[in-house]
Design a protein around this motif. Sequence first.
Motif, PDB file in Angstrom:
ATOM      1  N   THR A   1      -8.235  -2.387 -11.311  1.00  0.00           N
ATOM      2  CA  THR A   1      -7.743  -1.644 -12.335  1.00  0.00           C
ATOM      3  C   THR A   1      -5.572  -2.192 -12.250  1.00  0.00           C
ATOM      4  OG1 THR A   1      -9.489  -0.811 -12.357  1.00  0.00           O
ATOM      5  CG2 THR A   1      -7.646  -0.246 -14.108  1.00  0.00           C
TER       6      THR A   1
ATOM      7  N   VAL B   1      -0.052   1.401 -12.651  1.00  0.00           N
ATOM      8  CA  VAL B   1      -0.491   1.475 -11.465  1.00  0.00           C
ATOM      9  C   VAL B   1      -1.591   1.025 -11.054  1.00  0.00           C
ATOM     10  CG1 VAL B   1      -2.256   3.265 -12.367  1.00  0.00           C
ATOM     11  CG2 VAL B   1      -1.344   3.333  -9.724  1.00  0.00           C
ATOM     12  N   VAL B   2      -1.609   0.132 -10.005  1.00  0.00           N
ATOM     13  CA  VAL B   2      -3.314   0.228  -9.686  1.00  0.00           C
ATOM     14  C   VAL B   2      -3.851   0.454  -8.411  1.00  0.00           C
ATOM     15  CG1 VAL B   2      -4.141  -2.224  -8.083  1.00  0.00           C
ATOM     16  CG2 VAL B   2      -1.862  -2.826  -9.455  1.00  0.00           C
ATOM     17  N   SER B   3      -5.555   0.466  -8.869  1.00  0.00           N
ATOM     18  CA  SER B   3      -6.188   1.403  -8.440  1.00  0.00           C
ATOM     19  C   SER B   3      -7.606   0.477  -8.057  1.00  0.00           C
ATOM     20  CB  SER B   3      -7.210   1.644  -9.590  1.00  0.00           C
ATOM     21  OG  SER B   3      -5.792   3.023  -9.682  1.00  0.00           O
TER      22      SER B   3
ATOM     23  N   GLU C   1      -4.211  -3.216 -19.829  1.00  0.00           N
ATOM     24  CA  GLU C   1      -4.780  -2.945 -18.730  1.00  0.00           C
ATOM     25  C   GLU C   1      -6.680  -3.681 -18.460  1.00  0.00           C
ATOM     26  OE1 GLU C   1      -6.605   1.718 -19.224  1.00  0.00           O
ATOM     27  OE2 GLU C   1      -8.584   0.629 -18.760  1.00  0.00           O
TER      28      GLU C   1
ATOM     29  N   ARG D   1       2.079   1.363  -6.642  1.00  0.00           N
ATOM     30  CA  ARG D   1       2.863   1.924  -8.642  1.00  0.00           C
ATOM     31  C   ARG D   1       3.501   0.171  -8.811  1.00  0.00           C
ATOM     32  NH1 ARG D   1       4.097   5.933  -5.263  1.00  0.00           N
ATOM     33  NH2 ARG D   1       6.337   4.246  -4.166  1.00  0.00           N
TER      34      ARG D   1
ATOM     35  N   THR E   1       1.004  -1.017   0.012  1.00  0.00           N
ATOM     36  CA  THR E   1       0.006  -0.045   0.080  1.00  0.00           C
ATOM     37  C   THR E   1       0.710   1.548   0.134  1.00  0.00           C
ATOM     38  OG1 THR E   1      -1.915  -1.066   1.361  1.00  0.00           O
ATOM     39  CG2 THR E   1      -1.894   1.186   1.045  1.00  0.00           C
TER      40      THR E   1
ATOM     41  N   VAL F   1     -10.853   0.506  -5.619  1.00  0.00           N
ATOM     42  CA  VAL F   1     -11.651   1.314  -5.026  1.00  0.00           C
ATOM     43  C   VAL F   1     -13.021   0.724  -4.920  1.00  0.00           C
ATOM     44  CG1 VAL F   1     -13.394   3.073  -6.416  1.00  0.00           C
ATOM     45  CG2 VAL F   1     -10.894   2.707  -7.461  1.00  0.00           C
TER      46      VAL F   1
ATOM     47  N   GLN G   1     -10.861   3.568  -0.892  1.00  0.00           N
ATOM     48  CA  GLN G   1      -9.768   3.610  -2.465  1.00  0.00           C
ATOM     49  C   GLN G   1      -8.038   3.688  -2.383  1.00  0.00           C
ATOM     50  OE1 GLN G   1      -9.613   6.206  -5.248  1.00  0.00           O
ATOM     51  NE2 GLN G   1     -10.982   7.779  -4.135  1.00  0.00           N
ATOM     52  N   LYS G   2      -7.540   2.893  -3.184  1.00  0.00           N
ATOM     53  CA  LYS G   2      -5.756   3.008  -2.592  1.00  0.00           C
ATOM     54  C   LYS G   2      -5.122   2.592  -3.817  1.00  0.00           C
ATOM     55  CE  LYS G   2      -6.030   2.860   2.271  1.00  0.00           C
ATOM     56  NZ  LYS G   2      -5.430   4.023   2.810  1.00  0.00           N
ATOM     57  N   HIS G   3      -3.842   3.094  -3.950  1.00  0.00           N
ATOM     58  CA  HIS G   3      -2.996   2.952  -5.234  1.00  0.00           C
ATOM     59  C   HIS G   3      -2.330   2.866  -5.346  1.00  0.00           C
ATOM     60  CE1 HIS G   3      -6.837   5.049  -7.443  1.00  0.00           C
ATOM     61  NE2 HIS G   3      -6.609   5.850  -6.374  1.00  0.00           N
TER      62      HIS G   3
ATOM     63  N   SER H   1      -3.095  -0.689 -14.809  1.00  0.00           N
ATOM     64  CA  SER H   1      -2.945   0.038 -16.015  1.00  0.00           C
ATOM     65  C   SER H   1      -1.297  -0.179 -16.138  1.00  0.00           C
ATOM     66  CB  SER H   1      -3.240   1.105 -16.195  1.00  0.00           C
ATOM     67  OG  SER H   1      -4.406   0.706 -16.281  1.00  0.00           O
TER      68      SER H   1
END
Length: 551
Positions: A516, A478-480, A527, A546, A434, A482, A542-544, A518
């Motif tokens: 997601t 990136v991984v998102s 994607e 790299r 995270t 949500v 939500q978390k993002h 990408s």
Amino acid sequence: MAPPATSLPTADCAVAHPVSDLVGGAPVHGLTVSRGTTPQPFTGEVLGVLSNGIAPGLDMVVAELSSPAIDAAGGIWQGMSGSPVYAEDGRLIGAVAYGLAWGSSPVAGITPFEDMDDFLGAAVAAPRVEVGPRMAARIAAETDVTRAQAGRGLEQLPMPVGVGGVGLARAEKAARARGSTLVDASSTRIGRSGGASAAGIDTVTAGGNVAAVLAHGDVTLAGVGSVTSVCGDRVVAFGHPMGFTGRTRLGLAAADAVYVQPDPLGVPFKVANLGELGGTVTDDRLAGIAGTFGPVPAPTTFTSRVAYAGAARTGTTEILHRSAAADVALFGVLGNHDRVVDGVVGGSQTQTWTITGTHGGESFRLRYADRYRSGSDIGWTGAFDLATVVATLSSSSRTRLDSVRSEITVRDDRRTFKVAKVRQRTGGKWVDVTGGTAKVRAGGTLKLRAVLSGSDGATRTVRRDVRVPKRLQGERGVVSVVGGNVYQDDFWSVRSFDAVRTALRKNLRNDEVELTVSIGGGKDSLERVRRSDPLPRVVGGQKHVRVKVTR
């Protein structure tokens, strides 16, 4: 509400009295209803004529009126619009339609019947009619209205849409939130009558009650006024527009007046129940509305079922005009929820919608389901999405709605999930990445797990694996992750039938998690979007993370 009528009201086929023949001081008499369905007489005298007072080529007759009911109310009232005013020889001068601004007054502005009977008039709105100094002085001299009050002008007696089936304060707040123009703070409350007590369509006679109905049933949206004249199977009423929509198709119904409510701060208003539905309002014009007795407009049926704590209720509303569809969906869901839950409370609910109709001549059936949660008012939180979708569908001339059904189950459970962490499976164990970087070999599999934290301390995980092609070696991404409840007002920007159908199919539910991945850019990019099955709670947060693809 009773089925369509089989008999017509008594016709009067009134003869118009030319406005040009009127003189000041001429006695007049008329008919209106303050209670029940039987017209009662009133008297008065002509004060004068305002040339072009309503619109170019459309004069206004000004008269002072009196009766026990008018005197008790302090003046003419909302719902008196359309009441016929006759000359001494019995010819029809016109319909009460306008009053002095800012309060009650016995002075009425009368729309000439010689214009009402053919509905001619310039297509311009007339919110206020100016009163010159001489007329203001005459009104002040002959009535208890001051010159200052008279000088403010005459304005159309309010004809807001009455609301039944949901608390008025609740309806006004919801209508403002949705941007509705059908409901305002001065709305006359209209209940729903039925059975043997319902007023029959044969009571729609000169001076009697009449209603233009947008919807009836669990939710009632209608304007109640008075009949000016009936001839054959046609009726004219109101003396001013309801919505000034020209050609139209509204329900034509009888009404039963409960009483006239005096209002020391405004115009008195009639409180009424709708009666038998027995025709179609075909014209909504500057000089009044007109309709035909007989068949009623084909309805769209709205059904709401709400279940809570072992209780359940199903309500139905027949929508007769497309402009009311979204408000009925909003008020129908909100009103039925309030009736079953019987309180403004927090909790959660699941909803399922089914919408049927035709678009461009082709039949369709749309379905959607979602979950909602609120800490304070779950009925309010869950009321708007369906209304927004119905608003878009009903605004298209190519779309015809046959039925809208909402099924809701309410629970006291307020628990939620929140996206708390993102973990990667690497080196045989799950590592928290995270806010950091997940590394994966080209040609390998990126193994991810979203950790959901419950408001009660419970945890849940959602796992997704993504194969990363060798061609992406050295690329970044990136991984998102949500939670579906992050995105509110999911359907506000949806503006076409095709967009609605796509949104209902693709929209992320409030109880789902979307992950997601990408990586890279251009035609060789990757994607992948994966969505969880619906979870037992609404999910927020939500978390993002790299991503770096190594050799």
